[in-house]
Design an enzyme around this catalytic site. Structure first.
Site, short mmCIF file in Angstrom:
data_model
loop_
_atom_site.label_atom_id
_atom_site.label_comp_id
_atom_site.label_asym_id
_atom_site.label_seq_id
_atom_site.Cartn_x
_atom_site.Cartn_y
_atom_site.Cartn_z
N LEU A 569 0.91 -1.20 0.18
CA LEU A 569 0.15 -0.03 -0.14
C LEU A 569 0.89 1.38 0.08
CD1 LEU A 569 -2.85 1.25 0.06
CD2 LEU A 569 -2.64 1.20 2.54
N GLN A 572 2.04 1.71 -3.34
CA GLN A 572 0.91 2.04 -4.41
C GLN A 572 0.78 3.73 -4.37
OE1 GLN A 572 -1.96 -0.31 -4.40
NE2 GLN A 572 -1.01 -2.21 -3.75
N CYS A 573 0.63 4.25 -3.29
CA CYS A 573 0.45 5.61 -2.97
C CYS A 573 1.66 6.39 -3.02
CB CYS A 573 -0.23 5.60 -1.40
SG CYS A 573 -1.82 4.79 -1.54
N THR A 574 1.48 7.70 -3.26
CA THR A 574 2.41 8.63 -3.26
C THR A 574 2.73 9.11 -1.80
OG1 THR A 574 2.04 9.29 -5.58
CG2 THR A 574 3.57 10.74 -4.34
N VAL A 575 3.53 8.49 -1.24
CA VAL A 575 3.85 8.75 0.35
C VAL A 575 4.95 9.98 0.25
CG1 VAL A 575 4.31 7.92 2.43
CG2 VAL A 575 3.03 6.63 0.61
#
Length: 707
Positions: A569, A572-575
């Site tokens: 996760l 997959q996300c732009t952290v």
């Protein structure tokens, strides 16, 4: 009503002002676009006409055309509208100050005296006889608060004060002064004067009546001829006042002219007034005044005292008008948005080219954290035409980081980001020309089935059309592979391309160099017949022989592949740290503005701190780097240069040449075969050679160890 022999002091009805809103809008435009901090006097023209209603006086009016045009001609004067019976022109001057303090500190009596001296000089030089319009003047002082749209102003209508004042002998309606035959003839003569294109806007004239009761209207310069004829003569003027017991303000300077120029002691005057466009002798007045002047009063150097500041509800104070509520909200928003940019040109950045920014068409690929911020920064710089492309929907986690979205956009599964962003932009600035495109960008490493090929190719063609129709492309997506096709298409057409990419606590902002086809800097003029010769010019250098700058992929030794599958996760996300996107977005837009204002545009060399490479140009916006890399942990920022690679999978001559030859077939092969781009650019062979060198080096080490 004054009767014959009353002997009272002649009193005049003050002139009243009226300002059309268009005047203030034109003044605002001139202040922002032309005058800046220059507070030099501005020539203006006011307009008035004879009274045309028995209960309402006409005002001296300022219109938009009362001011000079927006032309850069320093000598531009306000247009004089001639031959208009309802617009008698009055010359004047405007002092518009830069601050409220300066407005309040103006020497009002000194300014009034200076205008009165102009009238006095025109009387003695004879100009007032040749062009009687100069007998009336208007003085306006103002301060324009363009942030709040408050306009503080004060009118003066300079008048020469007779000393001692004129004595009124008789004043009555003109219909009671003339015989019936004379009245009819005077009406005809005045109507002819008013209807003639040569005299309709000449406000001071003579009316003569012969022994046969026939009247004529004549110019002031004919006075001596009229005196010799032995006719009855009246000094007539267009009277804006409606009062039955007082002549209007223009008579003051008219009497000064009559006394100083012709030394007359007894003056008969006609206050000409109208009804429905024709002479009305019941409303018009005829009066007789006695003028007694002190010795020396007629001397040129003896300027009479001046009066004329307009009262505001009986008090000597300025007026104030606020136009914010009366303006169209969109127009008000445009004016407010442009204010900061136009103020830049006053002192800080005179060379700022707002026309380029206003007409620029920007395509933002990605409407996420970066896309939202870039769109807002573009609007702040005056860009009005923005297209956002994204196929995602607004999630609950987005509004806190992505500034164009709210909770309402997340409900019911979430709105498409592209359309929600456009709605938000239009709420922020109604004049923006924003468009949202819901579409996925085809990507290498994401193979498509034969059933999907048609749809993917349509997306490719649509993306190509979008890029062709825009001037600047921002690559703001969150995967490497989604930037490949736009990079190739931009390299093929030499579009200004800006990339912004985020890590957790670092960022990259860069401008792509021109494409390898650089035989011309005006690719829009390129024709199909020159395509073959253009391909022969594919190269790593610009036309001046200097190495061209690289694109986002030029430093990679592998082709872009699927970076989204089999990811956790957080992958997959732009952290990223929340402060990173606003910094990178702002720098991306600032980089674009730098390109637009550089003499060489997209072909500009890369400049870094302490670099002398751009020393031929003094750039008001500073250096124009190629890459900006930032690090939040160290609060540092570096400017770097990366030149193009002859093995780049997106912009090298081999890839562009293949795309030009094979078109969508080439793109489809790059999408479906992960290693194809590496094969066609020679990266596969390069990696094989590198591995071979590594093996040889390891063998040599082993031999050394054995020894």
């Amino acid at each position: 009503m004054a009767k014959e022999g009353s002997g009272s002091i002649l009193q005049f009805a003050p002139l009243q002002s009226s300002v059309d809103e268009g005047f203030w809008h034109r003044l605002s435009s001139l202040k922002l676009n032309k005058f800046g901090i220059d507070d030099s006097p501005i020539p203006i023209s006011g307009f008035y006409a004879p009274c045309s209603h028995p209960q309402v006086s006409n005002h001296l009016t300022l219109l938009a055309e009362s001011l000079p045009s927006d032309s850069n001609d320093e000598s531009a004067m306000p247009p004089v509208i001639g031959s208009n019976r309802n617009r008698c022109s009055v010359p004047g001057i405007l002092y518009n100050t830069n601050t409220m303090e300066s407005f309040q500190a103006l020497d009002k009596q000194g300014l009034l005296k200076a205008e009165a001296m102009k009238i006095w000089e025109d009387i003695h030089s004879g100009k007032a006889v040749e062009d009687c319009a100069v007998l009336s003047r208007v003085l306006l002082i103002s301060f324009a608060d363009l942030k709040k749209w408050n306009f503080h102003y004060w009118f003066a209508f300079p008048a020469l004060a007779l000393d001692p004042p004129a004595t009124l002998v008789d004043l009555r309606p003109a219909s009671q002064w003339f015989t019936l035959e004379e009245a009819e003839s005077v009406s005809v003569a005045c109507n002819e004067w008013r209807n003639s294109s040569a005299t309709a806007d000449v406000p001071f004239f003579l009316v003569t009546i012969g022994s046969d009761s026939r009247a004529a209207a004549r110019h002031l310069k004919d006075l001596e001829a009229c005196q010799h004829d032995g006719q009855k003569m009246l000094f007539a003027f267009y009277d804006p006042c409606h009062l039955p017991n007082n002549p209007g303000w223009p008579l003051r300077n008219f009497l000064a002219l009559i006394s100083a120029r012709w030394n007359l002691k007894t003056v008969r005057f006609l206050c000409y007034r109208e009804n429905r466009g024709f002479a009305d002798l019941n409303l018009s007045l005829v009066g007789e005044a006695l003028i007694t002047m002190q010795p020396g009063w007629r001397e040129r150097q003896c300027v009479p005292n001046a009066v004329g500041w307009e009262l505001n509800k009986g008090r000597k104070v300025p007026r104030c008008i606020n136009l914010a509520k009366s303006m169209d909200p969109t127009r008000l928003a445009i004016s407010a948005a442009d204010l900061n940019l136009k103020l830049m040109r006053w002192r800080a950045l005179p060379s700022l080219n707002l026309d380029i920014l206003y007409s620029l068409k920007c395509l933002l690929l990605g409407a996420g954290t970066l896309g939202c911020q870039v769109a807002r920064m573009l609007m702040a710089w005056g860009v009005r035409k923005i297209t956002l492309l994204d196929n995602g929907r607004v999630a609950m986690s987005n509004p806190l980081r992505q500034s164009l979205y709210t909770l309402d956009d997340c409900l019911n599964g979430g709105d498409f980001k592209a359309t929600a962003a456009v709605r938000s932009l239009q709420r922020i600035f109604p004049a923006v020309e924003a468009e949202g495109v819901v579409m996925a960008i085809p990507m290498p490493g994401h193979p498509v089935s034969s059933q999907e090929e048609k749809s993917v190719l349509e997306d490719c063609k649509r993306l190509k059309d979008l890029i062709d129709s825009h001037d600047v492309i921002f690559l703001l997506t969150d995967t490497r592979e989604s930037r490949w096709l736009p990079t190739l298409l931009c390299a093929n057409t030499n579009k200004i391309t800006i990339t912004a990419a985020l890590g957790f606590d670092s960022f990259l902002v860069m401008r792509h160099g021109p494409g390898p086809l650089n035989s011309t800097r005006n690719l829009k003029a390129e024709t199909e017949t020159s395509l073959a010769s253009g391909i022969d010019n594919l190269a790593l250098t610009n036309t001046d022989g200097r190495h061209r700058l690289g694109c986002y992929f030029c430093n990679d030794v592998v082709a872009p592949t699927d970076s989204t599958s089999n990811r956790t996760l957080d992958q997959q996300c732009t952290v990223t740290r929340p402060g990173l996107a606003p910094i990178a977005s702002a720098l991306a837009v600032e980089l674009l503005v730098g390109i637009l204002h550089h003499p060489n545009g997209i072909f500009a060399e890369a400049e870094i701190n302490n670099s002398n490479s751009g020393g031929n140009f003094e750039l008001p916006l500073g250096i124009l780097p190629h890459q900006i890399r930032g690090s939040l942990p160290h609060f540092q920022q570096m400017t770097l240069v990366g030149h193009s690679s002859n093995s780049c999978t997106a912009c090298c001559s081999t890839v562009v040449s293949e795309y030009r030859k094979r078109g969508m077939e080439f793109i489809l092969q790059a999408i479906n075969h992960p290693t194809y781009l590496e094969d066609v650019t020679g990266l596969t062979e390069l990696m094989r050679s590198a591995n071979a060198l590594e093996v040889d080096w390891d063998d040599e080490i082993e031999e050394c160890v054995e020894l």
